[in-house]
Design a protein around this motif. Structure first.
Motif, mmCIF file in Angstrom:
data_model
loop_
_atom_site.group_PDB
_atom_site.id
_atom_site.type_symbol
_atom_site.label_atom_id
_atom_site.label_comp_id
_atom_site.label_asym_id
_atom_site.label_seq_id
_atom_site.Cartn_x
_atom_site.Cartn_y
_atom_site.Cartn_z
ATOM 1 N N UNK A 21 0.912 -9.981 8.871
ATOM 2 C CA UNK A 21 2.029 -9.266 9.495
ATOM 3 C C UNK A 21 2.131 -7.911 8.823
ATOM 4 N N UNK A 22 2.138 -6.848 9.612
ATOM 5 C CA UNK A 22 2.151 -5.496 9.073
ATOM 6 C C UNK A 22 3.561 -4.913 9.179
ATOM 7 N N UNK A 23 4.061 -4.411 8.056
ATOM 8 C CA UNK A 23 5.357 -3.741 7.992
ATOM 9 C C UNK A 23 5.120 -2.296 7.573
ATOM 10 N N UNK A 24 5.411 -1.363 8.460
ATOM 11 C CA UNK A 24 5.310 0.056 8.137
ATOM 12 C C UNK A 24 6.705 0.559 7.795
ATOM 13 N N UNK A 25 6.849 1.081 6.597
ATOM 14 C CA UNK A 25 8.147 1.559 6.134
ATOM 15 C C UNK A 25 8.308 3.051 6.426
ATOM 16 N N UNK A 26 9.516 3.436 6.741
ATOM 17 C CA UNK A 26 9.802 4.850 6.950
ATOM 18 C C UNK A 26 9.623 5.631 5.650
ATOM 19 N N UNK A 53 1.066 -10.688 4.421
ATOM 20 C CA UNK A 53 1.952 -9.601 4.814
ATOM 21 C C UNK A 53 1.448 -8.326 4.150
ATOM 22 N N UNK A 54 1.515 -7.219 4.869
ATOM 23 C CA UNK A 54 1.124 -5.923 4.309
ATOM 24 C C UNK A 54 2.273 -4.945 4.529
ATOM 25 N N UNK A 55 2.789 -4.390 3.428
ATOM 26 C CA UNK A 55 3.842 -3.378 3.475
ATOM 27 C C UNK A 55 3.221 -2.019 3.164
ATOM 28 N N UNK A 56 3.398 -1.074 4.068
ATOM 29 C CA UNK A 56 2.825 0.252 3.896
ATOM 30 C C UNK A 56 3.949 1.280 3.818
ATOM 31 N N UNK A 93 0.867 -1.174 0.000
ATOM 32 C CA UNK A 93 0.000 0.000 0.000
ATOM 33 C C UNK A 93 0.905 1.226 0.000
ATOM 34 N N UNK A 94 0.698 2.120 -0.952
ATOM 35 C CA UNK A 94 1.574 3.288 -0.997
ATOM 36 C C UNK A 94 1.190 4.273 -2.075
ATOM 37 N N UNK A 95 2.090 5.218 -2.297
ATOM 38 C CA UNK A 95 1.880 6.275 -3.277
ATOM 39 C C UNK A 95 2.748 6.014 -4.503
ATOM 40 N N UNK A 96 3.142 7.060 -5.205
ATOM 41 C CA UNK A 96 3.882 6.863 -6.457
ATOM 42 C C UNK A 96 5.276 6.291 -6.241
ATOM 43 N N UNK A 97 5.837 6.453 -5.059
ATOM 44 C CA UNK A 97 7.114 5.806 -4.792
ATOM 45 C C UNK A 97 6.956 4.276 -4.827
ATOM 46 N N UNK A 98 5.884 3.773 -4.261
ATOM 47 C CA UNK A 98 5.616 2.336 -4.314
ATOM 48 C C UNK A 98 5.320 1.895 -5.743
ATOM 49 N N UNK A 106 -4.819 5.224 12.745
ATOM 50 C CA UNK A 106 -6.153 4.750 12.361
ATOM 51 C C UNK A 106 -6.075 3.832 11.142
ATOM 52 N N UNK A 107 -5.183 4.149 10.211
ATOM 53 C CA UNK A 107 -4.998 3.291 9.040
ATOM 54 C C UNK A 107 -4.457 1.924 9.452
ATOM 55 N N UNK A 108 -3.472 1.899 10.325
ATOM 56 C CA UNK A 108 -2.922 0.629 10.792
ATOM 57 C C UNK A 108 -4.008 -0.190 11.495
ATOM 58 N N UNK A 109 -4.830 0.468 12.302
ATOM 59 C CA UNK A 109 -5.933 -0.235 12.957
ATOM 60 C C UNK A 109 -6.885 -0.839 11.930
ATOM 61 N N UNK A 110 -7.168 -0.087 10.864
ATOM 62 C CA UNK A 110 -8.082 -0.568 9.831
ATOM 63 C C UNK A 110 -7.483 -1.752 9.073
#
Length: 266
Positions: free
Chosen positions: A180-185, A143-146, A87-92, A167-171
């Motif tokens: 497994x949730x991975x939040x990227x810097x 797995x979810x990479x954000x 899940x991401x923007x144009x960088x993803x 709130x997004x992570x909760x959703x």
């Protein structure tokens, strides 16, 4: 959605959007350049936070409280991502385009932590459109990479950014509780870009990454410090890994980013 067909379609769409990088999305103060941008002068869209809060809150987070993933001695191959979703923007979008990674992708130019929850941008199985959360609920990845945040650097309140990211992570957790949730810097920008922008700069990226780290600790999810893969010793995006806009990554930068993800996982 067929993964390989998606990659081909994405490449075609991005090629078209290169000619439209100067257009402003959703009333943002500056346009976001395409993931594969090779021309200068484009910047990432920012969306103003609610005007009721104008003060910027800076939070310093001790490194000892950061939730991180382990570094493995041997990198995973790309089959690791076969049951993942990004899940991401144009960088993803650029990451998928330049690496050819076959995985589920719910990424859109200009996406932010708010629109990921509220905007029906993604085609669902069976037709119709849904939010990134709707798509995750339907696909059920393991797995979810954000990666989000660069489009929010111009928001008036950094605390609102942190709240809405939480709130997004909760959703996401509610939609795919077993994932497994991975939040990227947030990836850095080049020094030249940082020096030329009042909000899309190193200080703001560092501040927002501190807030993301803190949120990950509070939520108990994995934080990936992916900027380590592409930044210089002084904390800027390495120009050799950057597109000409100083914000997005070139092909070499995307490969370095993916290699970091192969090596860092729980």
């Amino acid at each position: 959605m067929k993964k390989r067909a998606f990659a081909i379609l994405l490449a075609g769409v991005l090629a078209f959007t290169l000619s439209a990088c100067s257009q402003t999305e959703d009333g943002g103060s500056e346009p976001e350049s395409s993931a594969a941008a090779s021309t200068t002068g484009t910047a990432v869209t920012t969306t103003e936070a609610p005007t009721t809060t104008t003060a910027t809150t800076t939070t310093t987070v001790p490194e000892t409280t950061t939730t991180t993933t382990t570094t493995t001695t041997q990198a995973q191959d790309d089959t690791w991502f076969s049951d993942a979703a990004f899940v991401g923007d144009s960088r993803t979008e650029g990451l998928i385009l330049y690496t050819g990674l076959e995985t589920e992708v719910f990424a859109e130019k200009g996406l932010n932590v708010r629109t990921a929850l509220s905007s029906a941008l993604f085609t669902l199985d069976g037709g119709g459109k849904g939010t990134a959360i709707d798509a995750l609920r339907q696909k059920k990845p393991a797995k979810v990479y954000i990666m989000l945040g660069v489009n929010e650097l111009g928001w008036g309140s950094s605390s609102i950014f942190q709240q809405e990211y939480g709130a997004l992570v909760d959703a996401v957790r509610d939609a795919v509780p077993e994932a497994v949730i991975y939040v990227q810097s947030i990836l850095p920008v080049t020094k030249a870009h940082s020096d030329a922008h009042s909000y899309q700069n190193k200080a703001k990226v560092d501040e927002f990454n501190g807030l993301i780290r803190e949120m990950c600790t509070q939520k108990g999810v994995n934080y990936l410090k992916v900027e380590d893969a592409v930044m210089t010793s002084d904390g800027y995006l390495n120009p050799e890994l950057a597109a000409e806009d100083g914000v997005h990554l070139n092909a070499a930068g995307c490969r370095a980013w993916l290699q970091y993800l192969r090596e860092h996982h729980g």
